[in-house]
Design an enzyme around this catalytic site. Structure first.
Site, short mmCIF file in Angstrom:
data_model
loop_
_atom_site.label_atom_id
_atom_site.label_comp_id
_atom_site.label_asym_id
_atom_site.label_seq_id
_atom_site.Cartn_x
_atom_site.Cartn_y
_atom_site.Cartn_z
CG ASP A 67 -0.29 -0.46 2.50
OD1 ASP A 67 0.95 -0.46 2.57
OD2 ASP A 67 -1.02 -0.81 3.45
CG ASN A 136 -8.88 -1.53 12.25
OD1 ASN A 136 -7.98 -2.19 11.74
ND2 ASN A 136 -9.36 -0.44 11.69
CG HIS A 138 -5.85 -2.28 9.10
ND1 HIS A 138 -6.00 -0.99 9.55
CD2 HIS A 138 -4.52 -2.54 9.17
CE1 HIS A 138 -4.81 -0.51 9.87
NE2 HIS A 138 -3.90 -1.42 9.65
CD GLU A 143 -8.79 0.84 7.84
OE1 GLU A 143 -8.86 0.04 8.80
OE2 GLU A 143 -7.98 1.78 7.81
C1 F6R Z 1 1.56 -1.53 6.29
C2 F6R Z 1 0.17 -1.94 6.37
C3 F6R Z 1 -0.60 -1.98 7.65
C4 F6R Z 1 0.22 -2.39 8.86
C5 F6R Z 1 -0.65 -2.43 10.11
C6 F6R Z 1 0.16 -2.75 11.37
O1 F6R Z 1 2.04 -1.58 4.96
O2 F6R Z 1 -0.38 -2.22 5.36
O3 F6R Z 1 -1.68 -2.88 7.49
O4 F6R Z 1 0.81 -3.63 8.64
O5 F6R Z 1 -1.30 -1.22 10.29
O6 F6R Z 1 1.01 -1.67 11.61
P1 F6R Z 1 2.16 -1.71 12.71
O7 F6R Z 1 3.13 -2.76 12.25
O8 F6R Z 1 2.77 -0.35 12.68
O9 F6R Z 1 1.49 -2.05 13.99
#
Ligand code: F6R
Length: 243
Positions: A67, A136, A138, A143
Site C-alpha cells: 500500500d 482493528n 486490517h 479496513e
Molecule cells: C503496512 C500496512 C498496515 C500495517 C498495520 C500494522 O504496509 O499495510 O496494514 O501492517 O497497520 O502496523 P504496525 O506494524 O505499525 O502495527
C-alpha cells in the site's frame, strides 16, 4: 495455519526474517510482497545484516508493496516509498527498478490501482507476502467491512487507523485520509503469506482474527482460508489465544 511463537519482538523478527531469507535463497528471482509499519522493521534490519555478511543476494529479487498513501510524494518522509528505501532497499542490492510501490502521486486512483495490479500479474504473482496486523484487524489498508473480493483499490482510512498512524506525523491533520492498497483478493492470491504480530496491545485482535469467525468486520480473519499462512507472533500477542 502454522503458528510460530517467539518470546519477544526481536525473536519474532529473526524467525520471520529466516522465512523470508529461505524464500530468497530457494528462489532468487522470487517476488516478495512487502509491508511498512513498525512490525517489519526488525525483519528488515535482520535481512540487511545477513545481506552485509554475504548470506543473502537480492540482485534477482523483485518486490511489490501492499500500500501507499494517496498524495504523498516520494520524498515525503511519511510516504511508504520513502520508508521502504530508508529502512530496506537502499541497504541491500535489490535493483530499484525491481521494487514496486503503488504510485501515491498518481491522481487517477483507478489508474494507480489498476497499474499496481497489472504489475503483480506481469511478475507472475507474489511468492511470499509479508503482512502486519492492524489494531482493528486490517491488513494492508483493508479496513473492517471491506469486501473480500476487492483487488488493489483506493480506500478512505477509518478514524482508528488515522489515529494509530498519527504517531508518525507532526499533527493529526497531516495524516492522509486516503490510500491505495492491495485488496483482500490480491493478498489471498499470494502463494504464501507471512503475518507478524507483536505486543499485548494486539492480543485481542490476534485471537479474533485467527480463532474467531471469518467475517469482513475482521479483514485478517480471511487468512484462515488461505492454504499457506504462517503467523509469527510473540508471547504477548498470543497471550489471549487458545493455544
Ligand atoms: C503496512 C500496512 C498496515 C500495517 C498495520 C500494522 O504496509 O499495510 O496494514 O501492517 O497497520 O502496523 P504496525 O506494524 O505499525 O502495527
Amino acid at each position: 495455519m502454522k503458528i510460530i511463537k517467539a518470546k519477544d519482538y526481536t525473536e519474532m523478527s529473526r524467525k520471520a526474517a529466516n522465512i523470508i531469507s529461505a524464500q530468497v535463497i530457494m528462489k532468487p528471482n522470487c517476488v516478495l510482497g512487502l509491508a511498512t509499519g513498525s512490525s517489519p522493521l526488525g525483519i528488515y534490519t535482520q535481512l540487511i545484516d545477513w545481506y552485509k555478511k554475504g548470506d543473502l543476494d537480492f540482485s534477482h529479487t523483485k518486490s511489490v508493496n501492499l500500500d501507499e498513501y494517496r498524495g504523498l510524494s516520494h520524498d515525503n518522509e511519511q510516504s511508504y516509498y520513502y520508508f521502504m528505501n530508508e529502512n530496506f532497499f537502499k541497504h541491500i542490492n535489490i535493483a530499484p527498478a525491481n521494487t514496486y510501490i503503488p504510485d501515491g502521486m498518481e491522481p487517477d486512483a483507478a489508474k494507480a490501482c489498476a497499474d499496481h495490479e497489472a504489475i503483480i500479474q506481469e511478475l507472475g504473482g507474489i511468492d511470499l507476502q509479508l503482512l502486519g496486523l492492524g489494531n482493528n484487524g486490517h491488513i494492508g489498508f483493508n479496513e473492517p467491512g471491506v469486501a473480500f473480493e476487492k483487488e488493489t483499490h483506493c480506500v478512505n482510512l477509518t478514524e482508528s487507523t488515522i489515529q494509530a498512524n498519527s504517531r508518525f506525523f507532526k499533527k493529526i491533520e497531516d495524516v492522509p485520509t486516503q490510500a491505495y492498497t492491495m485488496g483482500i483478493k490480491t493478498i489471498m492470491m499470494a502463494k504464501k503469506i507471512l503475518i507478524i504480530v507483536s505486543g499485548e496491545g494486539k492480543a485481542n485482535i490476534v485471537n479474533k482474527a485467527f480463532f474467531g469467525p471469518v467475517v469482513p468486520q475482521v479483514p485478517a480473519s480471511i487468512l484462515q482460508m488461505h492454504p499457506d499462512v504462517t503467523l509469527v507472533a510473540d508471547a504477548a500477542a498470543l497471550s489471549k489465544c487458545p493455544l
